[in-house]
Motif scaffolding. Structure first.
Motif, PDB file in Angstrom:
ATOM      1  N   VAL A 260       0.860  -1.183   0.000  1.00 40.63           N
ATOM      2  CA  VAL A 260       0.000   0.000   0.000  1.00 40.63           C
ATOM      3  C   VAL A 260       0.895   1.230   0.000  1.00 40.63           C
ATOM      4  N   ALA A 261       0.665   2.127  -0.947  1.00 39.18           N
ATOM      5  CA  ALA A 261       1.356   3.421  -0.994  1.00 39.18           C
ATOM      6  C   ALA A 261       0.445   4.484  -0.386  1.00 39.18           C
ATOM      7  N   CYS A 262       0.999   5.315   0.491  1.00 40.33           N
ATOM      8  CA  CYS A 262       0.208   6.304   1.213  1.00 40.33           C
ATOM      9  C   CYS A 262       0.736   7.715   0.959  1.00 40.33           C
ATOM     10  N   MET A 263      -0.050   8.694   1.417  1.00 42.18           N
ATOM     11  CA  MET A 263       0.263  10.095   1.165  1.00 42.18           C
ATOM     12  C   MET A 263       1.377  10.635   2.049  1.00 42.18           C
ATOM     13  N   ASN A 264       1.855   9.888   3.012  1.00 40.77           N
ATOM     14  CA  ASN A 264       2.948  10.344   3.870  1.00 40.77           C
ATOM     15  C   ASN A 264       4.306   9.904   3.350  1.00 40.77           C
ATOM     16  N   HIS A 265       4.415   9.675   2.031  1.00 41.67           N
ATOM     17  CA  HIS A 265       5.663   9.308   1.345  1.00 41.67           C
ATOM     18  C   HIS A 265       6.152   7.924   1.763  1.00 41.67           C
ATOM     19  N   CYS A 266       5.284   7.043   2.218  1.00 42.58           N
ATOM     20  CA  CYS A 266       5.689   5.735   2.727  1.00 42.58           C
ATOM     21  C   CYS A 266       5.023   4.620   1.940  1.00 42.58           C
ATOM     22  N   ILE A 267       5.751   3.494   1.864  1.00 41.05           N
ATOM     23  CA  ILE A 267       5.239   2.240   1.315  1.00 41.05           C
ATOM     24  C   ILE A 267       5.102   1.263   2.483  1.00 41.05           C
ATOM     25  N   TYR A 268       3.910   0.680   2.642  1.00 37.53           N
ATOM     26  CA  TYR A 268       3.656  -0.270   3.718  1.00 37.53           C
ATOM     27  C   TYR A 268       3.367  -1.649   3.126  1.00 37.53           C
ATOM     28  N   ALA A 287       3.813   9.214  -6.697  1.00 41.51           N
ATOM     29  CA  ALA A 287       2.836   9.485  -7.751  1.00 41.51           C
ATOM     30  C   ALA A 287       1.969   8.263  -8.028  1.00 41.51           C
ATOM     31  N   CYS A 288       2.571   7.087  -8.168  1.00 43.74           N
ATOM     32  CA  CYS A 288       1.804   5.859  -8.436  1.00 43.74           C
ATOM     33  C   CYS A 288       2.719   4.667  -8.187  1.00 43.74           C
ATOM     34  N   ALA A 305       6.770   5.279  -8.673  1.00 43.62           N
ATOM     35  CA  ALA A 305       7.074   6.537  -9.357  1.00 43.62           C
ATOM     36  C   ALA A 305       6.939   7.682  -8.359  1.00 43.62           C
ATOM     37  N   LEU A 306       7.967   8.539  -8.289  1.00 42.28           N
ATOM     38  CA  LEU A 306       8.015   9.634  -7.337  1.00 42.28           C
ATOM     39  C   LEU A 306       7.877  10.971  -8.051  1.00 42.28           C
ATOM     40  N   GLU A 307       7.548  12.002  -7.273  1.00 40.29           N
ATOM     41  CA  GLU A 307       7.382  13.341  -7.822  1.00 40.29           C
ATOM     42  C   GLU A 307       8.707  13.991  -8.207  1.00 40.29           C
ATOM     43  N   ASN A 308       9.842  13.435  -7.801  1.00 42.38           N
ATOM     44  CA  ASN A 308      11.138  13.987  -8.177  1.00 42.38           C
ATOM     45  C   ASN A 308      11.698  13.342  -9.443  1.00 42.38           C
ATOM     46  N   ARG A 309      10.829  12.745 -10.275  1.00 47.25           N
ATOM     47  CA  ARG A 309      11.158  12.153 -11.570  1.00 47.25           C
ATOM     48  C   ARG A 309      11.871  10.804 -11.458  1.00 47.25           C
ATOM     49  N   HIS A 310      11.955  10.236 -10.287  1.00 46.70           N
ATOM     50  CA  HIS A 310      12.589   8.936 -10.116  1.00 46.70           C
ATOM     51  C   HIS A 310      11.536   7.827 -10.169  1.00 46.70           C
TER      52      HIS A 310
END
Length: 559
Positions: A260-268, A287-288, A305-310
């Motif tokens: 699960v990907a969450c809005m606090n920049h974490c993957i659980y 991002a997704c 996929a992250l907001e810093n293009r990585h």
């Protein structure tokens, strides 16, 4: 991504456009904004051509062979009984000779419906919500006069869509569709007639759904709701796994766990008993996420996929690789594209499309191999059990046991004498080991960290008196040029009783040879450093501590 090389676009103007290459061949208007698009196999006949399922509003549009094929609409949901009673009273309200309804009845109904909405006794229909948004009495009467005789039903809405294999794990075998709705219901549809074969009622509207296994065998469906609840649906059973603390951004299901990907920049990562296996903090907003599966290499992972293009590739909690995209990625997909088996397709926020191909000679490293010890650890070292040195030492200990014991006792006695001499020196200088003074109620502790030639000196001062102390300073004195402190003194703040103040600085020591060069020399005695606490005005030192690079001793103020 399907097996055909075709492009498809979802427009914000509520239109669905499909095409092959750069040539569009279909453009269909939509009644509401689309919320999901998925490819699936509607039958088991060979050759099996995948179809498209587009979710928009309450309907599911099926496209086959580049043409509209079928439309499925979710069943109507019964309205709230309290809401139904209010509209029934409106229908039975008296009317004037002109046929217009009584305005007082309309106003009473508007107030009752507002109380139902505020009490949160159930979901309301779109008709009631539109009626409550009207502030003008004339507009309310006209609206009620127009819709009062129409049946009151709640229009369902699709929120997410997924697919699961029906009876075989083959890539081209028949799929069943899983549809999540705003009415807290999960439907499982079976093609080709898209009949509802299973239905689950949950506690909140569904946000994400993902599935694994066979519907006619052992399967697992994991659902994330809008209130943060994580559910597991399995063979007519609904089990709540965990309550998320943060709103989710994505969901993936694997054999033993769910990501699960969450809005606090974490993957659980949670297992199917509700226990958290691990969590990963990302350096930027997520991002997704998407699954990364390579069947021919038997490799399973996931993409982030992250907001810093990585774009990061993970296997469990192990970072395998990182890709830098040309822009911010909003959607990513790994699979077959045209004739290539392993392609990574990334959709940018700017509207660009980036396709990367994985080389067939690439060796994918699994997370298990990263965590295992190296292969060299399993190779035994050819050391004999008994060597010549071992035999010589054994004979020496047996023949010279008395001399060895006397030598040990001599060293132990010498160590005790040195310890007593050091203690007597402290007593003669009126110092206690804590580094405190009767004239200055300050406790000074000096700790030296490091193995050399770089050290870190940590000083801890504490006012053990009852009155605050001010106008104090700390100075570092050294008699050797080999000690180079980064800071030679500190100005102390107001020392409040009962509080500890900590200072630190870096030191560099080196022994010098005859040629003038500087190098570490273990044979040269370690230099010493003196920490002096004094006042800012004229006068001598108030408190001293002597630090040896290898041992530390604290002294009282000089007498």
């Amino acid at each position: 991504m399907g097996a055909q090389h075709s492009g498809r676009r979802l427009w914000s103007q509520r239109r669905f456009s499909a095409g092959a290459g750069a040539q569009p061949f279909s453009d269909t208007p939509l009644q509401s904004l689309p919320c999901g698009l998925i490819s699936f196999f509607p039958e088991s006949a060979l050759p099996n051509i995948p179809a498209l399922a587009l979710a928009s509003g309450p309907s599911l549009f099926i496209y086959r062979n580049r043409r509209p094929y079928f439309k499925f609409t979710l069943p109507k949901v019964p309205a709230n009984p309290l809401e139904e009673d209010v509209w029934q009273s409106i229908r039975a309200a008296p009317t004037h000779e002109s046929g217009q309804i009584d305005p007082q009845c309309v106003d009473d109904a508007w107030k009752l419906l507002r109380e139902i909405r505020e009490s949160s006794t159930g979901e309301l229909t779109n008709r009631t919500l539109l009626f409550l948004s009207m502030d003008d009495e004339i507009s309310r009467i006209e609206f009620v006069q127009k819709v009062k005789d129409q049946p009151l039903t709640r229009e369902p809405a699709i929120t997410c869509i997924a697919a699961i294999k029906r009876h075989s794990k083959d890539e081209e075998s028949m799929d069943c569709l899983i549809v999540g709705s705003e009415e807290k219901i999960v439907y499982i549809l079976s093609p080709p007639n898209f009949t509802i074969v299973e239905k689950f009622q949950l506690s909140s509207p569904i946000v994400f759904v993902s599935a694994r296994g066979l519907f006619q065998g052992n399967y697992t469906i994991v659902v994330v709701c809008r209130d943060g609840s994580l559910y597991r649906l399995k063979e007519n059973a609904c089990e709540r796994l965990v309550q998320l603390e943060v709103q989710p951004l994505g969901l993936l299901v694997f054999e033993q766990s769910a990501i699960v990907a969450c809005m606090n920049h974490c993957i659980y990562c949670y297992d199917y008993q509700g226990y958290r296996r691990f969590s990963i903090l990302m350096p930027a907003a997520i991002a997704c996420i998407e699954a990364f599966a390579h069947p021919s290499k038997r490799y399973v992972g996931y993409l982030v996929a992250l907001e810093n293009r990585h774009v990061r590739i993970y296997n469990g909690n192990i970072l395998v690789s990182c890709i830098l995209a040309d822009g911010i990625v909003k959607a990513v997909r790994f699979g077959t594209f045209a004739r290539e088996e392993s392609c990574l397709v990334m959709l940018m926020t700017s509207g660009g499309l980036l396709v990367k191909r994985l080389k067939r000679s690439t060796e994918l490293v699994s997370g298990d191999s990263v965590l295992r010890p190296p292969k060299e650890q399993n190779i035994p070292i050819p050391v004999p059990k008994k060597t010549k040195i071992f035999m010589e030492q054994s004979n020496r200990e047996r023949d010279q046991a008395t001399d060895l014991y006397r030598l040990f006792q001599h060293g132990l006695t010498k160590l005790r004498i040195q310890a007593l001499k050091g203690y007597m020196q402290l007593e003669s200088r009126s110092a206690d080991p804590s580094g405190s003074s009767a004239s200055l109620p300050v406790k000074l502790d000096a700790n030296l960290l490091g193995l050399g030639p770089l050290y870190r000196l940590e000083l801890r001062l504490e006012n053990i008196g009852t009155e605050p102390l001010s106008n104090l300073a700390v100075h570092l004195r050294h008699s050797s040029r080999d000690i180079v402190p980064r800071c030679r003194g500190f100005q102390l703040p107001l020392l409040v009783p009962g509080l500890a103040y900590q200072l630190e600085t870096d030191l560099h020591t080196a022994a010098r040879d005859d040629s003038g060069g500087s190098f570490p020399n273990l044979a040269v005695p370690a230099p010493k450093l003196t920490v002096v606490v004094h006042g800012r005005g004229p006068g001598g030192p108030l408190l001293c501590a002597e630090v040896d690079l290898g041992a530390m001793a604290c002294t009282h103020p000089p007498t």
